[in-house]
Structures are given as C-alpha cells and as structure tokens.
Motif scaffolding. Structure first.
Motif, PDB file in Angstrom:
ATOM      1  N   ASP B 381       0.858  -1.187   0.000  1.00 53.06           N
ATOM      2  CA  ASP B 381       0.000   0.000   0.000  1.00 53.06           C
ATOM      3  C   ASP B 381       0.889   1.230   0.000  1.00 53.06           C
ATOM      4  N   GLY B 382       1.843   1.204  -0.897  1.00 51.05           N
ATOM      5  CA  GLY B 382       2.793   2.305  -0.988  1.00 51.05           C
ATOM      6  C   GLY B 382       2.312   3.385  -1.929  1.00 51.05           C
ATOM      7  N   ILE B 383       3.287   3.996  -2.593  1.00 53.17           N
ATOM      8  CA  ILE B 383       2.937   5.199  -3.348  1.00 53.17           C
ATOM      9  C   ILE B 383       2.281   4.933  -4.695  1.00 53.17           C
ATOM     10  N   GLY B 384       2.297   3.700  -5.157  1.00 55.27           N
ATOM     11  CA  GLY B 384       1.620   3.413  -6.416  1.00 55.27           C
ATOM     12  C   GLY B 384       2.414   3.852  -7.635  1.00 55.27           C
ATOM     13  N   ILE B 385       1.886   3.447  -8.782  1.00 55.29           N
ATOM     14  CA  ILE B 385       2.584   3.754 -10.037  1.00 55.29           C
ATOM     15  C   ILE B 385       1.595   4.333 -11.038  1.00 55.29           C
ATOM     16  N   ALA B 386       2.000   5.425 -11.677  1.00 49.00           N
ATOM     17  CA  ALA B 386       1.111   6.061 -12.653  1.00 49.00           C
ATOM     18  C   ALA B 386       0.968   5.164 -13.868  1.00 49.00           C
ATOM     19  N   SER B 387      -0.173   5.263 -14.553  1.00 55.95           N
ATOM     20  CA  SER B 387      -0.454   4.366 -15.683  1.00 55.95           C
ATOM     21  C   SER B 387       0.585   4.497 -16.779  1.00 55.95           C
ATOM     22  N   SER B 439       0.465  -0.826  -4.993  1.00 56.82           N
ATOM     23  CA  SER B 439       0.679  -1.584  -6.233  1.00 56.82           C
ATOM     24  C   SER B 439       0.536  -3.062  -5.987  1.00 56.82           C
ATOM     25  N   ARG B 440       0.210  -3.764  -7.071  1.00 53.97           N
ATOM     26  CA  ARG B 440       0.098  -5.214  -6.983  1.00 53.97           C
ATOM     27  C   ARG B 440       0.847  -5.787  -8.172  1.00 53.97           C
ATOM     28  N   PHE B 441       2.018  -6.378  -7.877  1.00 50.70           N
ATOM     29  CA  PHE B 441       2.807  -7.006  -8.934  1.00 50.70           C
ATOM     30  C   PHE B 441       2.420  -8.476  -9.025  1.00 50.70           C
TER      31      PHE B 441
END
Lengths: 124, 452
Positions: B381-387, B439-441
C-alpha cells in the motif's frame, strides 16, 4: 601475548589484493604467509603449517578448486579450514565450492567484517 | 528453434506429398487395368487375367488408401515404419494374386523376375536393395505356395500340375501381352513406392547429420560465451575488490588516523563500490537471460514454499521499517518450474514493495491458483505507479523516480530481470496500480501437470 599467533596462508595472484588483505589480517593479529599461484599455494599449505587457508578461485597454473580438493582429500591436511574467494556468484560455482570441501565461500568484492567473522568462526 | 521446426515440417510435407502421389499412381493402374480389360473384351481375347487383376488391384488400392488415411495424422517415424507394413502387405498380396489366377499357371510369377531385374540385384541404392529383398521373399512365398498346392494342402483353381511342361508354357505365353503389361505396372508401383521411402529416409538422415553438426557448433559457441562472461566478471570484480578493501582499510584507521570529513567521503566510496558490484551482477544476469543462457533448473516445486522463503528473508528488513508482511497461500501449489529463479523474482518484488511502502504499512505476499496457471503476487500500500509508467517499469535501465524516496537506488534492472526469468518459463508478469493506492505485482506461470 602468550598466545601463539594464528597463521593464515593467503593464496591470491592479484598483488594489490594480497597487500590489502595482508594489512587487514595483520592488523587483526594474524600472521600472514602468501603464495601467488596454485602449486606454490599447495606446497606452502603442506610445509608452512598454516591454521587456515584463504584460497582464490582463479589462480595461475592450477585453479583454486583443484588446490582445495587436493588438500581436502589428503588425510594430513584435511582439517585445515579453507575459505574460497571468488568473483563468480553462480550457483554452479557455489555448489562446486561446497563439493570440493571448502569450509566457506566469499564472493568478491567482500566486506572485510564478513571475512574476519568467517575466519574467527572457522578457527573456533 | 522455430526455424528448425519449419525444416522438420517441410520434410514431413514433402514425404506426405510423395506418398499421396504414389497412391495416385496406383489409382492410375486400376484405370489402366480397366482399359486392358475393355481392350481384351472388344478383341475377344482371354479376359480372365484382366478380370482377376482389376478387382484385385482395386481392392489393394482401397485397403492401402485406408491404411494411409488412418496413419495420416501420425508423426514422421511412424510413417517410416509404415513402410515395413506395406512391404509385407505387398508380398502377401502378390502371392494371393498368383494363387487366384491359377497358382502354377498364373503368369504373374514373371513379376518376380521383373522385380529382381529392375532392382539390379540391389546393387545401386538402398531402395533397390529393398526391392531386391522383397522380390526374394516373394519368390520364397511363391515357391511355398506351389509346394502347398502340389501337396494338395490348398485347392488349386486351374489344371496346373496336370499339364505337361509344354502345355503349361504355351498356356502362359498365350497371355503374354496381358501378363507383361500388368507385371510392369504392378512392379513399377511397388518399386516406386519403395524407392520413395528409401529416398526420404536418406534425406532425413542427411538432415539429421546437418542438425547434429549445427547443434555441436551452437554448444561450442555457448561454452565460449560462458567462459567470456565469467572471465569478464572476474576481471571487473578484482579491481573492485581491491578498491573496496583499500578504502575500507583507510576508513578503519588501520593505516593512520582519519578525520571525520575523510571518513564520510570514504564511506560514500565504499557504498558506491557496493553499488557497482550489484549493478555488475545484474548486468551479467540480464545478458545471460537475453541470450537465453540462464540455465533453468526446472523441477517439481511448491510455489507457496518459494514465496514463504522470500518472506522469511525479508523479516528483519520489514521489522526495521515497522512493515507488516501478510501471506495468502492456498495450501500446496505444486508445478514444474525453476524454484531458485522464481525465488529471485519474489525477492525482487518484495524488496521493491518494502522500499516503496511507508513506515507502518503492510505488504501482502501470496499465490493464486487457476485452472491452467498459477499466479504469484506481491501487494503493497505504498505510493503506487502512474499508468504511463506501468508499462515502462519492466524495461531495462528504467527507474521510476519517486518523491521522497529514501534508500538505495538500483540500476533499474531488477524488474527487467524478473520479466526475463518469468518469460523464459512461458509466463507473464504485470502490475496493477494507481498513484497513492499501492501496487500489486503479479506473475503467472503455466501450471503443467507432471506425470510421475
């Protein structure tokens, strides 16, 4: 100061490396003898009575694995602990190192604390 | 790999075409026999032989066709062993033909002479030799048949043994036209067929030899590249080790007193040497993956076990940052893959997750099972990644810069290595993410059933 100093045989062909490790080991109270190729290393291991051998994998004339094997398969020298230095981190090489009977395995570049810790561990 | 496959397929097509051709030739023979029969009929000649020949050849062709159709979808080696079936079939067929056209009286035994002559005693090719063998075997069968009819074990159709030698010879030569033409047609088709298969066999063994040579060359090249990579690796690491050790010696004050300012610079140098070493490791891995040289050690392994191992390795790091690692494993998930490489993938993803998640956050590591594949995932539940970045993130030397990111920066190779590892095992890897929402890898690997 009544304790006998532990003798370490360093078999390494890179002179700068030898210098650096020698300074480190001597500063930590070890006696250091060196050899710069496989056959010389093997010879000194048998005649100079080291308490521990640090062996590089890549050596001229005879590679480190062979030296390790020859020492370990010999009843008289089997007990001397051997630490192998290597630049290769492939699993195959790790496996080979362990199969040849090396007691520890350190990849270059190494952290000196790691090397010292392993030495102390093997010398008991 | 695909080129080699094409080569094999071409050869198969070639053979199939030729066999189809041979079957057509046999059909032509049926037609010719029909013409023969009509000719005999309109010329009031003895049509007995032609009548005997036509349904026989027709039936023979039909059966051959059926057998061929049945075998149509089989692989190459089976078409080759097909040849022996046909040869036996041919011999039996001819013997039966001779039997129903009069046994001793039947002129078809000329066929053997023709075959033996055509095959030139098997002297000039493999195919010719096979035909020679068939002819000999058939002659043996024929003699056996004669013996059996002579002894009265099987009934005869014609007068056969009652005729005198002159009468017999005359009877046979009366049918000379038919016999000669039919012999040649029949002999030709058998000979052609055998020659065909012999040819294909030769072609295949030739191709095989070529492939073996190419394989040998590839293996040599492989070894050379391997040696080069390990030598390059050693060459680069040795000076790195010397630098690190020297800096470390100075920094530890072993060769003299060191001021605080000096210590700071020395420590920075040490950190950068470490960074170089890691980049070197990654670069060598990437080059191995790209040249398909990273040896996969596929085995029966449990994906959940691999994931657990990765989680264990990061226990301390997570605790240091107060991050909770949760796991979601649906029991044992066993499949055929390389567990050490997949472990690296998990380690890489987990490392990133912890790096990009703030203190007191949570990271989830798990496995999901689907009918034909299994998926491993690492959520944070971190900073995420832009599309825009989501596609680029798996490319080589690409790092997504993030505001306020503290910690060591890599060379941008970790995820591309993961991609390489997963894709080498016929899997896919992707990320589901939105800025600010974590993010979810996920990577998917085929779940191949293994027969024990």
């Amino acid at each position: 100061m009544s304790e006998k100093k532990m003798k370490i045989l360093l078999v390494e062909d890179e002179p700068d490396m030898v210098e650096a490790v020698r300074i480190r080991l001597e500063a930590n109270g070890f006696d250091v003898i060196t050899a710069s190729d496989g056959p010389d290393g093997l010879n000194k291991a048998r005649t100079a009575g080291p308490d521990l051998v640090i062996l590089d994998v890549m050596l001229p004339k005879m590679d480190g694995f062979k030296v390790c094997r020859m020492l370990k398969f010999d009843e008289k020298y089997r007990k001397i602990p051997i630490i192998m230095f290597t630049a290769r981190t492939q699993q195959a090489d790790l496996a080979q190192g362990k199969e040849m009977g090396a007691d520890a395995y350190i990849t270059k570049p190494f952290k000196s604390e790691e090397l010292l810790a392993k030495i102390r561990e093997l010398l008991g | 790999m695909s080129e080699r496959k094409n080569g094999e397929q071409l050869v198969i097509h070639d053979i199939k075409d030729k066999i189809l051709w041979a079957v057509k030739v046999r059909h032509a023979i049926v037609v010719l026999s029909l013409c023969l029969m009509l000719f005999a009929f309109f010329n009031k000649l003895d049509i007995g032989l032609s009548l005997g020949l036509i349904p026989f050849v027709a039936a023979y062709n039909i059966v051959a066709h059926i057998i061929y159709r049945l075998k149509k979808n089989y692989q190459l080696w089976q078409i080759i062993s097909f040849r022996s079936v046909f040869q036996v079939f041919d011999v039996l067929a001819i013997t039966f033909l001779i039997y129903i056209t009069g046994g001793l009286e039947s002129p078809y035994w000329f066929l053997y002479l023709v075959l033996i002559v055509i095959s030139g005693f098997g002297a000039y090719s493999y195919a010719a030799f096979s035909v020679f063998l068939i002819a000999i075997f058939s002659a043996v069968f024929y003699l056996g048949l004669l013996l059996l009819t002579y002894r009265g074990v099987i009934p005869t159709y014609g007068p056969g043994f009652m005729l005198s030698p002159q009468e017999l010879l005359r009877s046979i030569f009366n049918k000379a036209v038919f016999t000669t033409v039919s012999f040649f047609l029949f002999a030709a088709t058998i000979y052609y067929f055998t020659k065909l298969i012999g040819e294909q066999r030769q072609q295949l063994s030739q191709k095989n030899k070529e492939l073996l040579v190419a394989l040998g060359e590839l293996k040599d090249l492989d070894r050379v590249k391997d040696e080069f990579i390990s030598n390059a690796s050693h060459e680069l690491r040795t000076p790195l080790s010397v630098i690190r050790e020297n800096v470390s010696l100075v920094n530890d004050g072993i060769v003299g007193k060191v001021s605080q300012k000096q210590k700071k610079l020395l420590m920075s140098s040490q950190a950068n040497v470490d960074r170089l070493a890691r980049i070197l490791d990654n670069m060598l891995d990437i080059s191995k993956i790209e040249s398909r040289m990273l040896a996969l050690n596929r085995q029966r392994a449990d994906l959940c076990e691999v994931a657990s191992k990765a989680v264990e390795l990061f226990g301390k790091k997570a605790r240091d940052k107060n991050i909770r690692i949760e796991t979601r494993f649906p029991g044992k998930v066993v499949a055929w893959f390389d567990p050490d490489q997949v472990l690296r993938v998990y380690i890489n993803l987990l490392d990133n997750a912890i790096k990009f998640t703030a203190e007191k956050g949570a990271v989830t590591v798990g496995v999901e099972v689907f009918p034909r594949e299994m998926r491993g995932f690492v959520e944070d539940d971190g900073i995420g990644i832009a599309s825009a970045d989501r596609a680029r993130i798996f490319e080589r030397f690409t790092r997504i810069d993030a505001e306020g990111l503290v910690g060591r920066r890599g060379a941008g190779l970790g995820l591309s290595i993961c991609k390489g590892i997963i894709e080498m095992q016929n899997g896919r890897i992707w990320v589901e993410s939105d800025p600010g929402k974590g993010s979810r890898f996920v990577f998917a690997l085929p779940r191949v059933e293994v027969n024990e």
